[in-house]
Design a protein around this motif. Structure first.
Motif, short mmCIF file in Angstrom:
data_model
loop_
_atom_site.label_atom_id
_atom_site.label_comp_id
_atom_site.label_asym_id
_atom_site.label_seq_id
_atom_site.Cartn_x
_atom_site.Cartn_y
_atom_site.Cartn_z
N PRO A 115 0.83 -1.21 0.00
CA PRO A 115 0.00 0.00 0.00
C PRO A 115 0.87 1.26 0.00
N ILE A 116 0.33 2.34 -0.59
CA ILE A 116 0.99 3.64 -0.56
C ILE A 116 -0.08 4.71 -0.71
N SER A 117 0.04 5.76 0.05
CA SER A 117 -0.95 6.82 -0.03
C SER A 117 -0.87 7.53 -1.37
N SER A 118 -2.00 7.78 -1.98
CA SER A 118 -2.04 8.49 -3.26
C SER A 118 -1.57 9.93 -3.12
N LYS A 119 -1.51 10.41 -1.88
CA LYS A 119 -1.07 11.79 -1.64
C LYS A 119 0.45 11.92 -1.62
N GLN A 120 1.15 10.80 -1.50
CA GLN A 120 2.60 10.85 -1.47
C GLN A 120 3.15 11.20 -2.85
N LYS A 121 4.15 12.07 -2.86
CA LYS A 121 4.75 12.51 -4.13
C LYS A 121 5.51 11.38 -4.83
N VAL A 162 -5.80 -1.92 8.32
CA VAL A 162 -5.73 -3.34 8.00
C VAL A 162 -4.28 -3.84 7.98
N PHE A 163 -3.40 -3.01 7.44
CA PHE A 163 -1.97 -3.36 7.36
C PHE A 163 -1.17 -2.27 8.08
N PRO A 164 -1.20 -2.27 9.43
CA PRO A 164 -0.61 -1.17 10.19
C PRO A 164 0.90 -1.00 9.96
N ASP A 165 1.60 -2.08 9.62
CA ASP A 165 3.04 -1.97 9.34
C ASP A 165 3.30 -1.87 7.84
N LEU A 166 2.22 -1.70 7.07
CA LEU A 166 2.27 -1.56 5.60
C LEU A 166 2.85 -2.80 4.92
N LYS A 167 2.78 -3.94 5.60
CA LYS A 167 3.24 -5.21 5.01
C LYS A 167 2.02 -6.09 4.74
N VAL A 168 2.00 -6.68 3.52
CA VAL A 168 0.90 -7.56 3.13
C VAL A 168 1.44 -8.98 2.98
N ASP A 169 0.89 -9.90 3.75
CA ASP A 169 1.36 -11.29 3.72
C ASP A 169 0.48 -12.09 2.76
N LEU A 170 0.99 -12.35 1.57
CA LEU A 170 0.19 -13.03 0.55
C LEU A 170 -0.02 -14.51 0.85
N SER A 171 0.71 -15.04 1.85
CA SER A 171 0.46 -16.45 2.20
C SER A 171 -0.95 -16.62 2.77
N LEU A 172 -1.56 -15.52 3.18
CA LEU A 172 -2.93 -15.59 3.70
C LEU A 172 -3.92 -15.96 2.61
N ARG A 173 -3.51 -15.87 1.37
CA ARG A 173 -4.38 -16.35 0.29
C ARG A 173 -4.62 -17.86 0.41
N PHE A 174 -3.64 -18.57 1.00
CA PHE A 174 -3.66 -20.03 0.94
C PHE A 174 -3.69 -20.71 2.30
N ARG A 175 -3.44 -19.96 3.37
CA ARG A 175 -3.42 -20.59 4.69
C ARG A 175 -4.52 -20.02 5.58
#
Length: 775
Positions: A115-121, A162-175
């Protein structure tokens, strides 16, 4: 026609100018002289297409590569009917093209970090809004964009919840989710996946992308379709590989951020869904040459994602000469066209050694005659290989010859460039007391220092102040004049702590210099104000997003940290602070598109330095345009102009120019005329000085895409590989049985080019000649 491919009017004009009539690649390509010209051909082709497809669907790239595409497109639209505009249109196939209207186009965003804020340059959403939607006057209502803030997530929450540390764990798709937060994240990932599918459908409902323009990454990625991406891939949320993360580190504020940030990208099949689409990949500089070769000459494969353009009859690569240099067509042209030179002979023999995996002394005349390039060597004989061997030995002999009574000025675009390029050579020079050495880094280099590093340094500095361990602030005249004094003592004490392996003492030494910098930059008048300034800077940096452009004073603070690091390196050899010159050229601003050097602002300081030092030898980076950071090439431009100007007031017939390269690009053996042996001891000095002095770089926040670690390790690998090439020609026994200890101890080699002023200016002129007058 180019091969079996029909060309547009614009492409015909550029193809005629290039003089290339035959290609053998799987995808057709066009070659131009330089980076700005690459922007011109792309802009002309884009406007030609838009004129015929005013309601079409377009997808355009972000980053630094499209700089001149954007500039030329705006210039041509604004000057369509001016004298200059008509001249360009006539020359490049747009003479009969009506002025295009861009307002009815549908713009498709290629990719985005997530994720990244759309307001960031530093978000691509901000980039496309600024340079394309607003810059080109495109319809915002029709645009299909990737705005992380608006992608629906579970329970209607924002990605920061939802992602307070801005990290998305894609293993959640499968586990199975283990916690309530993981369940929230899992549901959100499924929603993002659905959004990506809907994004893909919106593009396909429009008939697909009609005009796609993209760059190519070091691993061959287009969009964020990295090596291994499925040829039928569609829009998706995905991870990236190290090479891509290294390139993105500059945008996101360090590899620490980019390594943990996912991306949303259109897929390879998205790009080629419309079989009538114009799909163009642009690439500039010799650093891209190998991936360009692999992408153009291989069959379609997921190993080289850009090969997917083979599916499009209008798929193209637009290249600078540098980016095309390794194509088989280019190598053929090099050897078969023009005058045969001794460099061609050296290259043909060395490359034959590699091809046959034979040592030079074992090459037979028959081997040379059977090779399509070596067979072209004039007066080919049994002596040809030995002549090439003797030529290489002469280059090594120049590299081990003792230099005396020289005034040396070693320059670099960034801090660490000189060390990474030619430190062992400099060590040889500094071992001779009759030589006088000066060092100058021409830019501030602040972009290489992370916010995290500065915050940690300032917190430690504040702790030392509170404990009374920075005693100089108690001296009566410190805030008036004392902060400017005893800089050599700072450096000496720091290195003493390095010798003692005292890490706390070393950190205290850095804090001493940071205090001096703070007093200087912020005009601090007392201890209380010093603490307040430290707190203010920490607060600003903590409230900044990673990769955000810093205020000017904090840029200067970061730059002065790097300057201290440079002083520490050369103090290893007894070089005083007064002999390390910090120029901070003004074109270096931290903006995405850095301006060209200004003849007054950026050239005059270099000329003044020449007058002050009066060198007999000047070293500089001789990187081709588009290879590595563009700062390298812009510093080369400014330095060349400074040499020209200095030559107007002084006879420079005895001045020598040393052109070196480092981790971004390297010389081939036939290009260099001096070869310097590098011992394990030399490598240790370089590694140790880098690790102990370049503190802001040890964690490699902005690494080379070729190595996940310190640049010093990359440099060492380059030196070792260069030795392998020459060992294959001369034989290993040439080195370990040599009469000279310096050669016997060599486990790496440095290549560089020693030139007189006339040769250097001719080289620099060749690089820049067709840029003049362009925008």
């Amino acid at each position: 026609m180019l091969g079996n491919y029909p060309l547009s009017a614009v492409e015909k004009a550029f193809q005629k100018e290039s003089g290339i009539e035959k290609i053998s690649t799987k995808i057709p390509y066009l070659v131009v002289d330089n980076f700005p010209k690459l922007g011109l051909i792309t802009a002309c082709r884009f406007l030609e297409w838009v004129s015929s497809n005013p309601s079409g669907v377009i997808s355009l790239p972000t980053g630094k590569t499209p700089e001149y595409f954007i500039k030329w497109t705006k210039y041509l639209l604004e000057h369509w009917d001016s004298h200059k505009g008509k001249e360009i249109r006539k020359q490049y196939g747009l003479e009969k093209t009506s002025k295009p209207e861009l307002k009815d186009l549908t713009f498709v965003q290629i990719d985005e970090f997530y994720p990244i804020s759309s307001k960031q340059k530093n978000s691509f959403f901000d980039y496309v809004n600024k340079f394309y939607l607003e810059g080109f006057g495109l319809s915002k209502e029709k645009a299909i964009l990737i705005n992380s803030d608006e992608i629906p997530l579970a329970e209607g929450k924002h990605f920061k919840e939802v992602f307070p540390d801005l990290k998305v764990d894609l293993s959640l798709r499968f586990r199975e989710a283990q916690t309530p937060l993981e369940k929230l994240q899992q549901d959100s990932i499924y929603l993002i996946d659905k959004w990506c599918g809907d994004y893909e459908q919106r593009i396909r409902d429009k008939g697909g992308i009609g005009f796609f323009l993209g760059g190519i990454g070091p691993d061959g990625h287009i969009a964020f379709n990295t090596r291994g991406s499925h040829l039928f891939s569609t829009t998706r949320l995905t991870e990236t590989n190290f090479e891509t993360q290294a390139v993105a580190a500059g945008d996101l504020g360090g590899i620490e951020v980019s390594a943990n940030r996912l991306v949303i990208t259109i897929g390879l099949d998205t790009i080629v869904y419309n079989k009538d689409a114009v799909g163009i990949i642009i690439a500039a500089g010799e650093a891209k040459a190998q991936i360009v070769k692999d992408s153009l000459e291989q069959e379609m494969t997921n190993i080289y994602p850009a090969t997917v353009l083979q599916k499009l009859k209008n798929g193209r690569f637009y290249l600078t000469k540098g980016a095309a240099v390794r194509l088989s067509d280019s190598v053929d042209s090099y050897f078969f066209n023009g005058e045969w030179t001794w460099e061609k002979t050296e290259r043909a023999v060395i490359e034959l050694c590699k091809k046959l995996k034979k040592y030079g002394q074992r090459l037979k005349l028959e081997d040379l005659k059977n090779d399509r390039y070596a067979s072209k060597i004039p007066d080919l004989s049994e002596d040809t290989v030995s002549q090439v061997m003797e030529s290489m030995i002469a280059k090594i002999n120049r590299g081990i010859s003792k230099e005396k009574n020289e005034v040396l000025l070693h320059t670099g675009p960034h801090h660490d460039d000189i060390s990474l390029g030619i430190l062992p050579h400099i060590t040889n020079q500094l071992n001779e007391n009759s030589n006088e050495a000066h060092f100058s880094v021409l830019t501030s280099g602040f972009t290489a220092v992370t916010n995290t590093f500065v915050i940690e340094t300032l917190l430690h500095t504040k702790k030392l102040l509170d404990n009374g361990e920075i005693q100089m602030v108690h001296y009566e005249d410190f805030f008036r004049i004392g902060y400017k004094l005893k800089t050599d003592k700072d450096v000496y004490h720091y290195l003493t702590k390095v010798a003692a392996e005292d890490s706390l003492g070393r950190a205290r030494g850095l804090s001493h210099r940071v205090v001096r910098a703070l007093v200087d930059i912020f005009e601090v008048k007392n201890k209380q104000q010093l603490r307040e300034t430290i707190n203010d800077v920490i607060s600003i940096l903590r409230n900044s997003y990673d990769g955000e452009k810093n205020p000017a004073k904090i840029q200067k603070l970061k730059g002065m940290i790097r300057e201290f690091e440079e002083e520490l390196v050369w103090a290893h050899f007894g070089v005083q602070v007064k002999n390390v010159h910090h120029l901070r050229l003004g074109f270096y601003t931290g903006d995405i598109f850095t301006e060209q050097p200004d003849k007054k602002r950026d050239v005059e300081p270099i000329v003044n330095l020449f007058r002050q030092v009066n060198p007999t030898k000047i070293s500089l980076t001789l990187d081709p345009e588009g290879s590595g950071p563009d700062t390298h090439y812009k510093v080369l431009q400014a330095t060349a102009e400074a040499v020209r100007q200095w030559g107007e007031e002084k006879d420079l017939s005895d001045l020598r120019i040393i052109g070196y390269r480092n981790v971004w690009f390297k010389f081939e053996p036939h290009e260099a005329n001096v070869i310097v042996p590098v011992s394990l001891g030399d490598m240790s000095v370089m590694e140790d000085s880098f690790a102990n002095c370049y503190l802001s770089q040890v964690n490699a926040s902005f690494p080379s895409y070729s190595h996940n670690g310190k640049f010093s390790t990359v440099a060492k690998k380059v030196w070792v590989n260069q030795l392998s090439d020459i060992q294959l020609l001369l034989g290993k026994n040439y080195f370990y049985l040599h009469e000279t200890a310096k050669v016997r101890s060599s486990h790496g080699l440095i290549f560089f080019k020693d030139m007189n002023v006339e040769e250097f200016l001719a080289h620099a002129r060749e690089l820049e000649k067709s840029i003049e007058g362009m925008l």
